[in-house]
Design an enzyme around this catalytic site. Structure first.
Site, PDB file in Angstrom:
ATOM      1  N   GLU A  85       0.965  -1.208  -0.044  1.00 40.99           N
ATOM      2  CA  GLU A  85       0.021  -0.080   0.025  1.00 40.99           C
ATOM      3  C   GLU A  85       0.760   1.246   0.032  1.00 40.99           C
ATOM      4  OE1 GLU A  85      -3.369  -0.395   2.740  1.00 40.99           O
ATOM      5  OE2 GLU A  85      -3.503   2.008   2.733  1.00 40.99           O
ATOM      6  N   LYS A 279      -8.041  -1.637  10.752  1.00 40.30           N
ATOM      7  CA  LYS A 279      -7.505  -2.236   9.387  1.00 40.30           C
ATOM      8  C   LYS A 279      -6.047  -1.026   9.336  1.00 40.30           C
ATOM      9  CE  LYS A 279      -6.618  -2.010   4.862  1.00 40.30           C
ATOM     10  NZ  LYS A 279      -5.516  -0.946   4.191  1.00 40.30           N
ATOM     11  N   ASP A 295       3.766 -14.718  11.086  1.00 37.78           N
ATOM     12  CA  ASP A 295       2.265 -15.256  10.499  1.00 37.78           C
ATOM     13  C   ASP A 295       1.383 -14.299  10.476  1.00 37.78           C
ATOM     14  OD1 ASP A 295      -0.186 -16.480   9.983  1.00 37.78           O
ATOM     15  OD2 ASP A 295       0.418 -18.408  11.034  1.00 37.78           O
ATOM     16  N   HIS A 392      -2.832  10.240   0.363  1.00 37.97           N
ATOM     17  CA  HIS A 392      -2.796   9.023  -0.243  1.00 37.97           C
ATOM     18  C   HIS A 392      -2.855   8.820  -1.457  1.00 37.97           C
ATOM     19  CE1 HIS A 392      -4.057   4.830   0.133  1.00 37.97           C
ATOM     20  NE2 HIS A 392      -4.712   4.920  -0.939  1.00 37.97           N
TER      21      HIS A 392
HETATM   22  C1  MEV Z   1      -6.355   2.778   4.729  1.00 40.96           C
HETATM   23  O1  MEV Z   1      -5.558   1.739   4.547  1.00 40.96           O
HETATM   24  C2  MEV Z   1      -6.305   3.020   6.061  1.00 40.96           C
HETATM   25  C3  MEV Z   1      -7.380   3.885   6.638  1.00 40.96           C
HETATM   26  O2  MEV Z   1      -8.806   3.961   6.060  1.00 40.96           O
HETATM   27  C4  MEV Z   1      -7.511   3.654   7.975  1.00 40.96           C
HETATM   28  C5  MEV Z   1      -8.703   4.576   8.876  1.00 40.96           C
HETATM   29  O3  MEV Z   1      -9.480   5.001   8.150  1.00 40.96           O
HETATM   30  O4  MEV Z   1      -8.206   5.044  10.151  1.00 40.96           O
HETATM   31  C6  MEV Z   1      -7.025   5.182   6.318  1.00 40.96           C
END
Ligand code: MEV
Length: 437
Positions: A85, A279, A295, A392
């Site tokens: 990513e 995530k 793992d 991003h």
């Molecule tokens: C993207 O990989 C992760 C985010 O969506 C985490 C979040 O929203 O806190 C930016």
């Protein structure tokens, strides 16, 4: 229509590729060449990778990046991160730099206990089972002496054995809960070997237990396996500073801190937000789990189960403002190792451990917890200020340019142009169209 294949694993690598090309890749004349392009020229190194799994036909690269400037308990670290990513390493590096100037990260290991279960059926008297379990316990321990020998010599091994009656939720269901200390090993093989041996002893000994013989009712083992739910194997990381120290060119510290805490509170109460929030945390944790050959499925499963431990799924991080001090922390289960498995087999994993100054498992747990906290800080900071797309998409720009087969010169011009302009797929297409006119 494609036909099933038998004896596939016995074929040579070339035969496997030929079969694949004939059956599934007929329309791609470049397929075989693409697979071979990723083979390593060093035959020994290639063989090492071929041997990791069955039916290897090529290698799958992921970028190996570095996030420097992580001050953890007073020591500076550069974190090796493996991820696909675009913005993950950049975000981690930004957060590290931000907190470097504000005292760095504090991290600790709360506990290191792992566990596994021998699940079995029993339809007789609970009292008989309890009596049998107490009688057989020392024999179960004795039966794993040889498996445990090395681990015990180093100070680890089996800790406790307890019997759990679960027949109220599933008729006839019981399990033996076993806890372990596996030191610097993740310990999956060790735990599973101990459990399988004890399960065998348990069934064998039951055959000679008189109350079972009298009633002709014996326990039957269904399965024996470690649990990836490890809420007793916990690490914690924290950052804190005065709210005014959070002030930047664009934001006033107190207002930023309040919005940040609010965002964490939302993730603590609303599962839809918490899943994405966590995530983002795992973007950082997994990148180090992968770089160190651990793992990641086990870590992921354990972490998300932990996030749901209170019967709803919530945030793994917490934040508060008290007496004008902003504190932000994470607590998460991490069953990881620094010995065994891929850790000493994969040359890049070995290098990752060197970069991390050869940590033991506890030190690695702290580093991973810090990476998760840093990643979450970067994400939430963007979310409550500029939004995440700005940073991003900036990081994603190169992927779009590569997708559109931009030349070196076009990339240079594009990077310059998009310093001032918002990145989107269509904006990059228009830019290249204009440039190419
Ligand atoms: C993207 O990989 C992760 C985010 O969506 C985490 C979040 O929203 O806190 C930016």
């Amino acid at each position: 229509m494609n036909q099933p294949v038998s004896g596939f694993s016995k074929k040579t690598k070339q035969e496997k590729i030929d079969w694949l090309a004939e059956n599934y890749l007929q329309n791609n004349p470049d397929a075989v060449q693409i697979l071979k392009k990723y083979w390593n020229e060093d035959a020994q190194l290639q063989q090492l990778h071929d041997d990791f799994i069955e039916n290897t036909i090529s290698n799958y690269y992921l970028p190996f990046g570095i996030a420097p400037n992580f001050l953890i308990n007073g020591t500076l670290f550069a974190l090796p991160m493996v991820t696909e990513e675009s913005s993950v390493v950049a975000a981690a590096s930004n957060a590290a730099k931000f907190w470097l100037e504000r005292g760095g990260f504090k991290a600790e290991v709360i506990s290191t206990e792992k566990n596994g279960q021998i699940h079995f059926n029993f339809y007789g008297s609970v009292k008989d089972m309890e009596a049998f379990f107490e009688a057989v316990k020392p024999k179960l321990r004795a039966s794993i002496q040889s498996i445990e020998k090395n681990m015990k010599a180093r100070g680890g091994g089996l800790l406790e054995l307890s019997l759990l009656d679960k027949s109220h939720i599933l008729e006839g269901y019981y399990y033996i809960h076993a806890t372990f200390e596996t030191l610097d090993a993740m310990g999956a093989n060790f735990i599973n070997s101990c459990l399988e041996q004890m399960a065998h002893t348990f069934e064998e000994e039951a055959k000679h237990f008189e109350p079972f013989q009298q009633k002709e009712t014996y326990p039957e083992v269904v399965m024996s396996i470690l649990s990836n739910y490890v809420p007793e194997c916990l690490a914690r990381a924290e950052v804190s500073c005065k709210v005014e120290e959070l002030t930047t060119k664009h934001y006033e510290g107190k207002h930023f801190a309040e919005k940040f805490v609010r965002a964490i509170d939302i993730a603590k109460t609303e599962s839809r937000r918490a899943v994405t929030h966590n995530k983002g945390i795992m973007n950082g944790v997994d990148a180090i789990v992968l770089a160190t050959g651990n793992d990641f499925r086990a870590v992921e499963a354990g972490v998300h189960a932990y996030a749901a431990r209170n019967s709803y799924y919530g945030s793994l991080t917490h934040a508060k403002i008290e007496d004008d001090v902003f504190t932000f922390w994470i607590e998460l289960p991490l069953a990881v190792g620094t010995v065994g498995g891929l850790t000493s087999l994969h040359p890049l994993t070995k290098l990752a451990f060197e970069i991390l100054q050869k940590p033991n498992a506890k030190e690695l747990m702290k580093i991973m917890a810090v990476a998760g906290l840093a990643q979450n800080f970067a994400a939430v900071r963007s979310l409550v200020t500029t939004g995440i797309q700005k940073g991003h998409m900036k990081m994603h720009l190169m992927n779009i340019l590569n997708q559109l087969q931009a030349t070196k010169e076009e990339k240079k011009e594009a990077l310059n142009y998009f310093k001032e302009n918002a990145v989107s797929h269509s904006a990059v297409v228009s830019f290249l169209e204009n440039f190419r006119m």
